[in-house]
Design a protein around this motif. Structure first.
Motif, PDB file in Angstrom:
ATOM      1  N   GLY A 189     -15.237 -29.392  82.799  1.00 12.74           N
ATOM      2  CA  GLY A 189     -16.343 -28.232  82.196  1.00 12.74           C
ATOM      3  C   GLY A 189     -14.436 -28.750  80.873  1.00 12.74           C
ATOM      4  N   GLY A 194     -20.929 -19.685  85.578  1.00 12.07           N
ATOM      5  CA  GLY A 194     -20.384 -21.616  85.886  1.00 12.07           C
ATOM      6  C   GLY A 194     -19.109 -21.482  86.985  1.00 12.07           C
ATOM      7  N   GLN A 229     -21.237 -25.708  90.774  1.00  7.95           N
ATOM      8  CA  GLN A 229     -21.382 -26.433  90.420  1.00  7.95           C
ATOM      9  C   GLN A 229     -21.328 -27.785  91.406  1.00  7.95           C
ATOM     10  N   ARG A 274     -30.326 -30.852  91.270  1.00 11.14           N
ATOM     11  CA  ARG A 274     -29.445 -29.953  90.850  1.00 11.14           C
ATOM     12  C   ARG A 274     -28.834 -30.689  90.155  1.00 11.14           C
ATOM     13  N   ILE A 284     -25.532 -30.418  86.339  1.00 15.40           N
ATOM     14  CA  ILE A 284     -23.770 -29.756  86.343  1.00 15.40           C
ATOM     15  C   ILE A 284     -24.064 -29.338  84.624  1.00 15.40           C
ATOM     16  N   ARG A 285     -23.309 -27.796  84.583  1.00 14.94           N
ATOM     17  CA  ARG A 285     -23.679 -26.542  84.469  1.00 14.94           C
ATOM     18  C   ARG A 285     -22.415 -27.381  83.041  1.00 14.94           C
ATOM     19  N   ARG A 286     -22.734 -27.004  81.387  1.00 15.37           N
ATOM     20  CA  ARG A 286     -21.776 -26.991  80.188  1.00 15.37           C
ATOM     21  C   ARG A 286     -22.133 -25.778  79.802  1.00 15.37           C
TER      22      ARG A 286
END
Lengths: 538, 412, 521
Positions: free
Chosen positions: C33, C227, C230, C414, C416-418
């Motif tokens: 990130g 955030g 993850q 799931r 991955i958040r960016r």
């Protein structure tokens, strides 16, 4: 009233394919109301089919066979009135659809001619009834809830919702039981049935019958499986039999241990392997074999008595010995040998890794999906030809059905509960497996559920179908190959052309929730813990 | 409120015969159930009794092979002229029916319902808590309202109620000598009376649209084809004979069935008080399912044909044979009717065959649909509605006709 | 909002790392990130050259000015690249090669059925979760008529419109991560100038930031620590020093975030095999062939605008409408409501009955919690709150026997958040200052349907999530009900939408070898 699940499958004349599609599309287009393009919501039909939960009319297409007209119906109570109602609503469309079908070659041909003749006024229902299939397996997520009750409980839940909303902060400081009693007295005038004890969803008699059926079929199958060992025991002495057993069992087991593992990169390391299931359930299996022994004993003794002209004590003794050997042979030789045969087939199976889904069909499927929280699917797959496979399909499927019927009372398949009504039936003279399902949420999530939560059972049911992803030991791998399984399933599907749901906004979980709310409100009083639990659902 | 004068129904059936008739009527459901199970298409001589729902529908829908047997007697009543009730599916039939249907308008039904209800309410209100319903309520209201609607006023000499009831009996039920003797003078009398009315109406220049006669004459004036006096006369006569005698037959039977079922009566009363006229009608119609106006509809085979062809019970019928479509049985056939033994006022329309089916489906069905609940509602709304003490509180018959039934209720 | 916080310095270092053999091929953004690079420039690119050939030149230029950075170690700046399906087509990637990409990617986010599922547009109207007038940008993928010659499609009774076009067409996304804003801006300008020379326009540029607060936590515009959650990808071989088992709570298969590895459904996605030196498909047995998808992944971008004042004013209104808290007798505050909407406290701790979950590490909120045992009925963290919908963990179980399988199953969806925000923080959260601000929301996943779309459709926007009724995500969804667990009965309020979609689409994040191949087109 019992929920009946039925389907009708008729072959369509290839020349009439387009006509039938148009007919079904018109049927849908001319009736759908409500949210933009929302399928499944046809108030006129629902009002006139007062017992119907789900109804679908599809044309199943494939390049492998002529199209099939498939009518699926899930309804409460007896069949005859339902078909009459369907005829009253869609009679002329049904007649027109029948005109698109091939003239049957059996003794319904004459009736077919009469129903489809030019300007015929003969009712189509009797013809359809002659072609109604009972599914080999079916599943109901909200078992024991007639449509009327589902809708009544929905109305109740909404009224509760409204009351709670209107009440605002008035509930603060009250106990759950106070809230419940207050709601009960407020709603009683509108929902008079709150004063009655709710009917049992699955009456005791039905439960007992479910178990009795399962036990009877299992006994029959297992009892027959003891016969080879018992015959050998009747022919040979213990020593000879022991030697023979060792000579046969050792190589069989050796072979089996080598053979049972997945070949190549087929393995998906799923935890519920057949052997580990057998291990964890060892006591149950031993118990079942003991029961089997006890039940088979009198049968076998009678056979000895009659066939060999033995006296009773002698017959009891001889049959006990035969049965004991029968069980030993079953466990030591027959089961592993059968599994080896299965494994042999599994290792030689073809699996379709790149099934081609007709893009136009796929587009139409997707266009019909995801307008409401429920969806519908229809799939037809060809069955693999080998004897054990067919035996699995023809005997195994009903057995799985009986087992599910007896053991699953709360709508959960594994940990998934998104199926309203699903059914498996054999079509085209038993050469193909038809699957119809009315489920919650998206097709993707439905199949993810299958893959993630119930892949063993799904694999067991579909492993006998052509093109299914590679399977190990009947229940392993197979559907655990996520994308391969999804692709294969999609390619076996056809667009749902016409589909009606009686409660299009409700999921299985919500129906259960409404039922819990209703049952809770029916009670005159609840202990504090139960009342709190009840209030969790509001 | 009963009008004085000659009794409307003929009192000719002996007590024993009436008792037997009543017993047979009561035994019919069981009898039909046995027939459906054991002998679904029974042949007795040259008469075929059809009892299954599917087969009854087939017979009624196959009008080409199974024609209505009414033509012969109609010719007598109409002095040689054909009326649609007895005709086959021909252009002439469709033309007649089409012309007639064009007269009755959907918006009439609201007016009919309102007028009926007002009239019925007046009678019930004036009764003082005890009312003989067959004549005082049902027959009076039906005739009064329909005479107005048709535009056929009462004759100065004679009683329209007797004329049309008698001719109805002759047409559909009996044919004994004494009845024929009466018909011989009544039929011409009615026709003359109607001709008279037509003449007078035309002379008066009143072509108002409120009744059927006025509308027909207006069309005649406009020079529309087919609206000659003969046609108008025949149609009005057919309407008068076929229409008003029926509600006084079925409504007492419906009420009797309701009185036998306290729950059903209570729910019918609730519907009437609501007022939910569709549901009220549902109760009346459902009550009639247990005792319809006629258990059978007769048909006559026009050719050698087969009933239920393509099924195991396939049954041959010779030309000229009589076929009795047992609608009462069909409406109780558990193979098609859900829970036939239960009183369910919200049944689907297709489960009822009271109005027949297909070509000869009752012309008056819309009128009846509007009038039935309107006639009954004022009575049903009364509190504590119940039978009078016997014998008056029991539905009595004269032959096939309900003769009297007295109910009592609380005065407001 | 969804393991391990961006603020947790461990993320970029030791939480999980790719094995060396893969790390130099994979774009850095997949594994990191970039918490050490808090400033970034997001450039949306449109290819302006005519026709669909020789489209690799710009990548050669880009290599000189802003080379895409691999995942093989911490660097002082980083560049990430994603290309849409229309972009690939424009660059001259053949249809036979495109056919090997996933269907959602090929169809784009604004395909009619997809819009309905994502709840962006049902029927003919944009949902209220989209800015007025519809999104500003997308890949503008033309509707795929599936080559229908039968007329069956054309004859369908259609109630939606299939052709949706946004004002801006985006063919690629370039994200430049730096330490300082001026550096980022200058670099972005330089890059734009260079790209302009080969007919690539920057059609939309946004400075996006992480924005740490005083405690080293990232807060999004509404003020919540963001955030936090993850997943932790795991693979026996491809993850460096992989533990013997995946993380019990947040572990997922590496194949769920990186193509070409074993994924959550036990599959390895094979992409189109192309000739390393040519432009077409290679012989399937060609050892020298390049699997275009291998070590690449898909990036979902959604530009979300946040109406901060609207959110908090609405929270205040709701708080007032609820009357005083029966426990304390004092009125509820808007924070209380906002925290229920998210499911975490402003500081990022998950709500629990009577408070928040106690931290194991005082510096960072916990993220290895579950729901079933501690908060089954949602008396703490509401059942329909944003984090419970976004990642239900074991909370969908209704019996203890189901928790394991339901946790495993929810982990298969799931992502991955960016996410980085654009626009300045608001001065006073109760006063609308008219300044545009929001979140450039990015999702890295290998199976768009099973991951991003599933989360959006089946969990976030589903009006039938669990046994809730007529409710959608209280943060992202349209106006709907929102239930907050309480004794004796839940409180149900009406929440409005304040977070709206302003543009977005699906991008392919190619591996470095794939970028090299594309640059030779």
């Amino acid at each position: 009233m019992r929920l009946n699940t039925r389907s009708i499958s008729l072959e369509v004349k290839p020349s009439h394919e387009d006509k039938l599609v148009r007919l079904l599309v018109d049927l849908r287009g001319g009736r759908s109301v409500g949210r933009e393009g929302e399928p499944g919501h046809y108030p006129d039909i629902l009002a006139r089919l007062p017992t119907c939960h789900f109804l679908s009319i599809c044309m199943v297409e494939s390049s492998d066979y002529d199209p099939l007209l498939v009518i699926e119906a899930n309804f409460d109570g007896p069949e005859g009135p339902f078909w009459a109602q369907l005829q009253a609503v869609l009679g002329e469309a049904l007649r027109e659809a029948l005109r698109c079908c091939k003239r049957p070659l059996d003794d319904t041909a004459e009736l077919y001619d009469l129903v489809t003749a030019h300007r015929s006024r003969r009712d189509p229902a009797p013809f359809l009834e002659r072609h109604v299939m009972r599914p080999k397996a079916f599943f109901h997520g909200n078992r024991g809830l007639p449509r009327e009750r589902i809708l009544a409980e929905k109305a109740l839940a909404e009224a509760v919702e409204q009351r709670l909303h209107d009440g605002g902060g008035a509930w603060n400081g009250k106990s759950s039981e106070d809230v419940r009693l207050a709601l009960r007295s407020q709603l009683m005038p509108r929902f008079e049935w709150l004063g009655q004890k709710p009917a049992a969803r699955i009456p005791l008699g039905e439960s007992l019958l479910d178990w009795a059926k399962l036990a009877a079929v299992l006994f029959l199958v297992l009892h027959l499986a003891l016969v080879p060992g018992a015959i050998l025991a009747a022919l040979l002495g213990n020593t000879a039999l022991g030697v023979l057993l060792a000579l046969v069992a050792v190589p069989v087991w050796l072979f089996f241990t080598r053979y049972r593992r997945p070949a190549g990169d087929v393995g998906t390391s799923s935890s519920n392997t057949l052997l580990s299931l057998a291990r964890t359930n060892a006591f149950k299996i031993i118990g079942a074999l003991a029961v089997l022994f006890l039940l088979s004993w009198p049968v076998s003794a009678s056979v000895n008595l009659v066939a060999k002209d033995m006296a009773w004590p002698e017959a009891w003794q001889a049959s006990a010995r035969q049965l004991a050997w029968g069980i030993v042979w079953l466990v030591a030789v027959l089961v592993p040998a059968a599994l080896i045969w299965m494994r042999y087939l599994e290792r030689h199976d073809s699996s379709q890794d790149g099934p081609v889904t007709d893009p136009v069909a796929l587009r139409q499927m997707r266009e019909m999906e995801d307008w409401i929280p429920q969806n519908h699917m229809v799939s037809v797959v060809s069955l693999r030809p080998q004897i054990p496979r067919r035996a699995m399909s023809y005997i195994g499927t009903p057995l799985i059905h009986l087992a599910l019927r007896a053991a699953v009372r709360d709508g959960y398949l594994g940990s998934m509960r998104t199926i309203h009504c699903a059914q498996w039936a054999f079509v085209n003279n038993g050469s193909r497996l038809l699957f119809l399902s009315n489920y919650d949420l998206s097709w993707e999530s439905y199949f993810d559920d299958f893959i993630e939560k119930a892949h063993e059972g799904v694999t067991a049911v579909w492993c006998g179908s052509v093109g299914f992803p590679p399977v190990t030991m009947i229940i392993e791998d197979g559907a655990a190959h996520g994308r391969a399984f999804k692709n294969w399933a999609r390619h076996s599907m056809s667009p749902t052309r016409f589909w009606v749901s009686a409660y299009p906004t409700l999921t299985v979980d919500q129906i259960e929730r409404n039922n819990r709310i209703a049952n809770g409100l029916c009670a005159a009083s609840l202990p504090p813990a139960a009342a709190r639990q009840w209030a969790d659902d509001l | 409120m009963t009008r004085t004068g000659a009794p409307i129904l003929r009192n000719r059936t002996g007590k024993l015969k009436q008792w037997v008739m009543n017993r047979v009527r009561a035994a019919l459901p069981g009898l039909f159930a046995a027939f459906r199970r054991l002998w679904p298409i029974a042949k007795i001589g040259s008469v075929h009794v059809v009892t299954l729902h599917d087969d009854v529908r087939e017979v009624l829908l196959t009008d080409k092979a199974f024609k209505v047997p009414y033509a012969k007697k109609l010719v007598v009543l109409m002095e040689g002229h054909e009326a649609f009730i007895g005709m086959q599916d021909t252009d002439a039939y469709r033309s007649q029916l089409g012309r007639l249907e064009s007269l009755a308008r959907p918006e009439d039904m609201d007016w009919l319902a309102d007028a009926t209800e007002q009239r019925a309410e007046a009678i019930v209100a004036a009764s003082g808590g005890r009312l003989e319903v067959v004549d005082t309520l049902f027959r009076t209201v039906t005739f009064d309202i329909l005479e107005d609607y048709f535009g056929v006023t009462k004759p100065e000499i004679g009683d329209m109620r007797i004329w049309s009831t008698r001719m109805f009996e002759y047409q559909f039920l009996g044919s004994d000598e004494s009845l024929y003797e009466e018909i011989e003078w009544m039929a011409p009398a009615l026709l003359r009376h109607i001709e008279d009315i037509i003449e007078k109406r035309r002379a008066s220049g009143d072509f108002s649209q409120k009744d059927l006669l006025g509308r027909a004459l207006a069309l005649q004036q406009q020079g529309e084809k087919g609206w000659d006096d003969l046609f108008i006369r025949t149609m009005l006569s057919a309407l008068v004979i076929g229409g008003p005698p029926q509600p006084p037959m079925v409504l007492p039977q419906a009420l009797e069935q309701l009185l036998r079922r306290p729950d059903a009566l209570a729910s019918a009363q609730k519907a009437a008080r609501e007022p939910d006229e569709a549901l009220t009608f549902g109760h009346i119609f459902e009550a009639l399912r247990f005792d319809p106006i006629s258990p059978i509809l007769p048909r006559e085979a026009t050719c050698d044909c087969v009933i239920a062809q393509g099924t195991k019970r396939s049954h041959k019928v010779a030309k000229g044979d009589k076929v009795l479509a047992a609608i009462q049985s069909a409406m109780s056939d558990p193979r098609r009717i859900p829970s036939p033994g239960s009183f369910i006022p919200t049944r689907q329309p297709h489960e009822y065959l009271h109005f027949g089916l297909g070509l000869h489906e009752c012309f008056g069905r819309h009128i009846n649909r509007a009038m039935f609940p309107a006639i009954c509602a004022p009575l049903l709304r009364r509190k504590n509605l119940r039978r009078a003490k016997r014998p008056a509180g029991k539905l009595a018959y004269e032959g096939f006709f309900p003769a009297s039934l007295t109910v009592v209720f609380d005065k407001d | 909002m969804g393991g391990r916080p961006v603020s947790d310095k461990n993320l970029d270092g030791s939480s999980w790392k790719l094995a060396k053999s893969h790390a130099h091929e994979v774009q850095g953004m997949v594994v990191s990130g970039f918490s050490h690079l808090p400033i970034s420039q997001t450039l949306l690119l449109q290819f302006k050259w005519p026709g669909t050939a020789h489209g690799g030149k710009w990548l050669q230029k880009l290599e000189k000015v802003a080379p895409v950075t691999p995942a093989d170690g911490k660097q002082d700046s980083s560049v990430s690249l994603g290309i849409t399906a229309t972009g690939l087509r424009k660059m001259g990637v053949g249809e036979e090669i495109l056919a090997g990409f996933s269907q959602p990617f090929r169809e784009g986010m604004f395909q009619t059925d997809r819009m309905r599922r994502l709840n962006d547009r049902v029927g003919k109207d944009w949902s209220e979760c989209v800015i007025k007038g519809g999104p500003l940008w997308s890949a503008n993928t033309p509707f795929d008529h599936a080559g229908d010659g039968s007329g069956q499609l054309a004859n369908l009774p259609r109630r939606d419109s299939i052709e949706v076009e946004t004002e801006l067409t985006v063919h690629a996304i370039l994200i430049i991560h730096c330490k300082e804003a001026p550096e980022a801006a200058a670099w972005a300008q330089r890059t734009a100038d260079v790209l302009k020379q080969c007919d690539v326009d920057v059609v939309r540029a946004k400075e996006t930031t992480l924005g740490f607060d005083g405690e080293g936590m990232v807060r999004e515009h509404y003020g919540f620590v963001d955030g936090l959650s993850q997943p932790i990808p795991w693979d026996e071989k491809a993850v460096h020093d992989a533990p013997p088992e995946p993380d019990p709570v947040n572990g997922i298969a590496l194949g769920d975030v990186l193509l070409g590895h074993v994924d959550g459904h036990h599959e390895v996605t094979k992409g189109p095999l192309v000739e390393r030196q040519g432009k077409g498909l290679a012989d399937p047995d060609d050892k020298e062939g390049l699997d275009l998808l291998f070590n690449g992944t898909y990036l979902v971008v959604r530009e979300l605008r946040q109406d901060v004042a609207g959110f908090w004013k609405s929270a205040k209104r709701i708080a007032r409408s609820m009357g005083p808290d029966p426990k304390t007798g004092r009125p509820f505050g808007e924070d209380w409501v906002g925290e229920r909407v998210i499911g975490r406290s402003m500081a990022g701790d998950v709500l629990r009955p009577g408070g928040v979950l106690k931290r194991k590490d005082p510096a960072v909120p916990d993220n290895d919690f579950l729901y079933f045992d501690d908060d089954r009925a949602g008396l703490g963290c509401p059942l329909g709150s944003h984090i419970r919908r976004g990642n239900p963990r074991d909370g969908l179980a209704t019996k203890p026997s189901q928790t394991k399988s339901l946790l495993a199953s929810s982990n298969r969806h799931r992502i991955i958040r960016r996410a980085r925000k654009f626009g300045p923080y608001i001065e006073d959260r109760m006063v609308d200052d008219g300044v545009e601000r929001g979140l450039m929301f990015g999702v890295i996943n290998a199976d768009i349907e099973r991951q991003f779309e599933f989360v959006q459709q089946t969990w976030m926007m589903s009006p039938s999530f669990r046994t809730l009724f007529d409710e959608t995500d209280p943060l992202l969804g349209p106006k709907s009900h929102f239930s907050m667990g309480a004794e004796p009965v839940r409180r149900r309020v009406t929440v409005h939408n304040h977070t709206r979609l302003a543009g977005g689409d699906y991008f392919f994040m190619p591996s470095l070898p794939a970028i090299e191949w594309l640059s030779r087109l």
